[in-house]
Design a protein around this motif. Structure first.
Motif, PDB file in Angstrom:
ATOM      1  N   HIS A  99       0.880  -1.172   0.000  1.00  0.00           N
ATOM      2  CA  HIS A  99       0.000   0.000   0.000  1.00  0.00           C
ATOM      3  C   HIS A  99       0.918   1.222   0.000  1.00  0.00           C
ATOM      4  N   ALA A 100       1.591   1.394  -1.120  1.00  0.00           N
ATOM      5  CA  ALA A 100       2.616   2.435  -1.237  1.00  0.00           C
ATOM      6  C   ALA A 100       2.176   3.614  -2.087  1.00  0.00           C
ATOM      7  N   ALA A 101       1.232   3.398  -2.987  1.00  0.00           N
ATOM      8  CA  ALA A 101       0.933   4.404  -4.004  1.00  0.00           C
ATOM      9  C   ALA A 101       0.452   5.722  -3.417  1.00  0.00           C
ATOM     10  N   ALA A 102      -0.273   5.674  -2.301  1.00  0.00           N
ATOM     11  CA  ALA A 102      -0.781   6.917  -1.709  1.00  0.00           C
ATOM     12  C   ALA A 102       0.346   7.832  -1.260  1.00  0.00           C
ATOM     13  N   THR A 103       1.528   7.273  -0.993  1.00  0.00           N
ATOM     14  CA  THR A 103       2.653   8.112  -0.550  1.00  0.00           C
ATOM     15  C   THR A 103       3.233   8.932  -1.696  1.00  0.00           C
ATOM     16  N   LEU A 104       2.808   8.664  -2.929  1.00  0.00           N
ATOM     17  CA  LEU A 104       3.293   9.465  -4.054  1.00  0.00           C
ATOM     18  C   LEU A 104       2.843  10.921  -3.934  1.00  0.00           C
ATOM     19  N   ALA A 105       1.824  11.167  -3.126  1.00  0.00           N
ATOM     20  CA  ALA A 105       1.362  12.541  -2.909  1.00  0.00           C
ATOM     21  C   ALA A 105       2.239  13.293  -1.914  1.00  0.00           C
ATOM     22  N   SER A 106       3.152  12.597  -1.266  1.00  0.00           N
ATOM     23  CA  SER A 106       4.014  13.214  -0.256  1.00  0.00           C
ATOM     24  C   SER A 106       5.336  13.656  -0.877  1.00  0.00           C
ATOM     25  N   PRO A 107       5.982  14.665  -0.309  1.00  0.00           N
ATOM     26  CA  PRO A 107       7.292  15.086  -0.837  1.00  0.00           C
ATOM     27  C   PRO A 107       8.316  13.951  -0.852  1.00  0.00           C
ATOM     28  N   GLN A 108       8.243  13.083   0.159  1.00  0.00           N
ATOM     29  CA  GLN A 108       9.113  11.906   0.211  1.00  0.00           C
ATOM     30  C   GLN A 108       8.223  10.677   0.233  1.00  0.00           C
ATOM     31  N   SER A 109       8.207   9.906  -0.857  1.00  0.00           N
ATOM     32  CA  SER A 109       7.361   8.707  -0.927  1.00  0.00           C
ATOM     33  C   SER A 109       8.140   7.486  -0.471  1.00  0.00           C
ATOM     34  N   ASP A 110       7.444   6.360  -0.393  1.00  0.00           N
ATOM     35  CA  ASP A 110       8.086   5.090  -0.037  1.00  0.00           C
ATOM     36  C   ASP A 110       8.933   4.523  -1.181  1.00  0.00           C
ATOM     37  N   ARG A 123       3.002  -4.984  -6.516  1.00  0.00           N
ATOM     38  CA  ARG A 123       1.561  -5.117  -6.749  1.00  0.00           C
ATOM     39  C   ARG A 123       0.870  -4.277  -5.686  1.00  0.00           C
ATOM     40  N   GLU A 124       0.236  -3.212  -6.107  1.00  0.00           N
ATOM     41  CA  GLU A 124      -0.462  -2.344  -5.172  1.00  0.00           C
ATOM     42  C   GLU A 124      -1.785  -3.006  -4.774  1.00  0.00           C
ATOM     43  N   ALA A 125      -2.177  -2.837  -3.501  1.00  0.00           N
ATOM     44  CA  ALA A 125      -3.324  -3.575  -2.972  1.00  0.00           C
ATOM     45  C   ALA A 125      -4.469  -2.674  -2.518  1.00  0.00           C
ATOM     46  N   SER A 126      -4.411  -1.401  -2.830  1.00  0.00           N
ATOM     47  CA  SER A 126      -5.556  -0.515  -2.623  1.00  0.00           C
ATOM     48  C   SER A 126      -5.454   0.604  -3.633  1.00  0.00           C
ATOM     49  N   GLY A 127      -6.592   1.238  -3.908  1.00  0.00           N
ATOM     50  CA  GLY A 127      -6.549   2.264  -4.931  1.00  0.00           C
ATOM     51  C   GLY A 127      -7.809   3.103  -4.977  1.00  0.00           C
ATOM     52  N   SER A 128      -7.880   3.911  -6.006  1.00  0.00           N
ATOM     53  CA  SER A 128      -9.010   4.784  -6.285  1.00  0.00           C
ATOM     54  C   SER A 128      -8.836   5.242  -7.721  1.00  0.00           C
ATOM     55  N   PRO A 129      -9.858   5.827  -8.340  1.00  0.00           N
ATOM     56  CA  PRO A 129      -9.652   6.334  -9.702  1.00  0.00           C
ATOM     57  C   PRO A 129      -8.496   7.323  -9.787  1.00  0.00           C
ATOM     58  N   ALA A 130      -8.391   8.225  -8.800  1.00  0.00           N
ATOM     59  CA  ALA A 130      -7.304   9.204  -8.827  1.00  0.00           C
ATOM     60  C   ALA A 130      -5.957   8.524  -8.661  1.00  0.00           C
ATOM     61  N   LEU A 131      -5.891   7.517  -7.786  1.00  0.00           N
ATOM     62  CA  LEU A 131      -4.618   6.841  -7.546  1.00  0.00           C
ATOM     63  C   LEU A 131      -4.194   6.022  -8.765  1.00  0.00           C
ATOM     64  N   ILE A 132      -5.149   5.460  -9.473  1.00  0.00           N
ATOM     65  CA  ILE A 132      -4.830   4.730 -10.703  1.00  0.00           C
ATOM     66  C   ILE A 132      -4.164   5.673 -11.699  1.00  0.00           C
ATOM     67  N   GLN A 133      -4.688   6.880 -11.831  1.00  0.00           N
ATOM     68  CA  GLN A 133      -4.084   7.851 -12.749  1.00  0.00           C
ATOM     69  C   GLN A 133      -2.698   8.272 -12.274  1.00  0.00           C
ATOM     70  N   THR A 134      -2.550   8.469 -10.963  1.00  0.00           N
ATOM     71  CA  THR A 134      -1.239   8.829 -10.408  1.00  0.00           C
ATOM     72  C   THR A 134      -0.212   7.744 -10.703  1.00  0.00           C
ATOM     73  N   VAL A 135      -0.613   6.492 -10.538  1.00  0.00           N
ATOM     74  CA  VAL A 135       0.288   5.363 -10.777  1.00  0.00           C
ATOM     75  C   VAL A 135       0.685   5.290 -12.250  1.00  0.00           C
ATOM     76  N   ARG A 136      -0.252   5.537 -13.135  1.00  0.00           N
ATOM     77  CA  ARG A 136       0.080   5.501 -14.561  1.00  0.00           C
ATOM     78  C   ARG A 136       1.108   6.581 -14.910  1.00  0.00           C
ATOM     79  N   GLN A 137       0.929   7.756 -14.319  1.00  0.00           N
ATOM     80  CA  GLN A 137       1.903   8.827 -14.551  1.00  0.00           C
ATOM     81  C   GLN A 137       3.270   8.464 -13.966  1.00  0.00           C
ATOM     82  N   GLN A 138       3.245   7.867 -12.796  1.00  0.00           N
ATOM     83  CA  GLN A 138       4.496   7.459 -12.153  1.00  0.00           C
ATOM     84  C   GLN A 138       5.207   6.394 -12.977  1.00  0.00           C
ATOM     85  N   ASN A 139       4.477   5.425 -13.472  1.00  0.00           N
ATOM     86  CA  ASN A 139       5.090   4.374 -14.290  1.00  0.00           C
ATOM     87  C   ASN A 139       5.705   4.946 -15.562  1.00  0.00           C
TER      88      ASN A 139
END
Length: 507
Positions: A99-110, A123-139
């Motif tokens: 459950h790391a993706a939510a930390t992408l919103a922080s200045p220092q992520s996991d 493999r991320e184990a929680s999400g949301s529509p916004a987090l899915i978009q954030t992950v795609r941008q991160q990838n």
């Protein structure tokens, strides 16, 4: 002697024939002028544990272009040479429950700390529509070499935790998550009607369920209905309830007397441990090895995976263990999250009775035995940490997971497979991941010692390659020191701000 010059992906051959020294045999030498060459390395085959000595691995454009004997490769031009004499090359590690993706919103992520521990995919184990978009941008940033972070291999959207109680809205929940771009459906709670409806509908939508078992449906019935991946051995009492000869009566009692829900995911045992200890003990008292063997065979037949996350189970059952409370690697954790963990550990000390503590620890010991039983039966397994739970430190916790799997009796090769090849198979990317082979992604870990000889050698990371980008030991240490400095400089916030709003799944 034939000399071939390779510059980039396409090979341009310039052939010069020279008599080989000492005999009539010709030897082909290739000069690499771009990319990276790892030379004099031992490649570990994750399929069977065999090793290829004195190899050269040619990397360019993010992929492994060639593998050859080191004597047949030389470097020129802008190509980078990595001398790996005495070192061992394996695929990048996969943490298959985070459950790391939510930390992408922080200045220092996991994410940089994960990478520094050799993790190139999660493999991320929680999400949301916004987090899915954030992950795609991160990838995309990772692929472009602009982010020091593992790739997020797959992600769900909102977790199903009982939001619907009848079939029709449960089916609509599945449709909505699929429309949001979820790769799979995470499920952690729900009544029998809703969960069975979800298990049926995911097949129509072309994806699957992973998550926590619910007490109204046995592990066997869940597996037979197509449940793909059971997390944390089913979470809570989990699949071991199916291994109890008194499971019918225990299940009825659990359903009639549900424990109070935990207010957060940090350590659910703090809140339900005393209430449920009697059921854990009844499972232990009536445990049947033959019954568990039969369950394992059903998992094999149905292709049901286990993401066991032993480190998460242990940190719950040993919630105030000094080894966790005083872990020096806590400096790589957000300061407020760390304070929340400490508070939860203090609650564990204050509220868990001695009898409950003994039962929980005995239950964990039995879970170790069940993991070995299932592995020997051929059940498919994944290595994961459940990053996001209490005392589960980014990256370092996956290495703790390796040691817990070893304590369960798994071999170093089996553990290596669980964090490389098995994860690639699970996400359907074995063609590009999971082994060190020509044509596969250059997501690699260079180790200072043989991982087949001792699982502890998985900790001895010399370098990491992410999409072909080389991170030396010094570069990895810099990622760690930057994270520690950022967390040290943080102000302490309200503890509630350390909770991930998308991670509301109890265990």
């Amino acid at each position: 002697m034939k000399k071939t010059v390779i510059g980039g992906v396409a090979a341009v051959a310039i052939v010069v024939v020279i008599a080989a020294c000492g005999g009539g045999n010709n030897q082909s030498v290739t000069t690499i002028t771009s990319g990276t060459v790892i030379t004099h390395v031992t490649i570990v085959n994750t399929r069977d544990g065999t090793e290829l000595n004195n190899a050269a691995v040619v990397i360019d454009n993010g992929t492994i272009q060639r593998i050859d004997n080191a004597a047949n490769i030389q470097v020129a031009g802008t190509a980078q040479l990595v001398d790996a004499t005495g070192k061992f090359l394996v695929p990048g590690f996969l943490d298959m429950h985070t459950h790391a993706a939510a930390t992408l919103a922080s200045p220092q992520s996991d994410f940089p700390v994960l990478l520094a521990n050799g993790i190139t995919g999660i493999r991320e184990a929680s999400g949301s529509p916004a987090l899915i978009q954030t992950v795609r941008q991160q990838n995309a940033a990772v692929l472009a070499g602009q982010a020091d972070a593992p790739e997020v291999l797959i992600i769900p959207s909102a977790i199903f935790g009982g939001q619907a109680t009848t079939a029709a809205p449960a089916i609509q929940f599945v449709k909505d998550r699929k429309a949001e771009g979820a790769d799979y459906l995470k499920l952690t709670a729900g009544n029998r009607e809703a969960v069975l409806a979800i298990l049926g509908e995911v097949k129509n939508e072309g994806f699957y369920v992973a998550g926590h078992l619910v007490p109204s449906i046995s592990a066997l019935e869940s597996s037979n209905a197509g449940w793909k991946s059971m997390e944390h051995l089913g979470a809570g009492m989990g699949l071991m309830l199916d291994c109890a000869s008194d499971q019918t009566n225990i299940r009825a009692a659990v359903l009639a007397n549900p424990a109070p829900p935990a207010p957060n995911v940090i350590n659910p045992r703090v809140y339900d441990g005393n209430a449920n200890a009697q059921y854990y003990q009844r499972i232990l008292n009536t445990y049947s090895d033959a019954q568990c063997q039969a369950l394992a065979q059903a998992f094999v037949q149905n292709g049901t995976w286990q993401a066991v996350t032993l480190i998460r189970l242990r940190t719950q059952d040993y919630g105030d263990d000094p080894a966790y409370v005083n872990d020096p690697n806590l400096i790589y954790v957000d300061k407020t999250r760390r304070a929340l963990w400490a508070q939860t550990g203090q609650l564990f000390t204050a509220t868990i009775t001695p009898t409950t503590r003994t039962t929980l620890q005995q239950y964990y010991a039995q879970q170790l035995k069940v993991v070995k039983l299932m592995k020997q039966a051929g059940v498919k397994m994944l290595a994961g940490s459940d990053l996001g739970g209490g005392w589960v430190i980014p990256g370092f916790s996956l290495h703790q997971e390796f040691r817990q799997l070893a304590a369960a009796g798994l071999s170093p090769l089996e553990i290596l497979q669980m964090t490389t090849l098995n994860g690639a198979q699970f996400v359907g990317r074995e063609a590009t991941m999971g082994t060190v082979d020509q044509g596969k992604n250059a997501d690699l870990v260079l180790l200072d010692a043989d991982p087949i000889a001792d699982v502890a050698n998985l900790d001895k990371i010399s370098a990491v390659f992410l999409k072909g980008k080389y991170y030396s030991r010094a570069a990895l240490d810099k990622l760690l020191s930057n994270a520690s400095a950022a967390y040290t400089a943080q102000p302490l916030r309200a503890l509630s701000t350390a909770l991930d709003p998308t991670h509301n799944d109890g265990d």
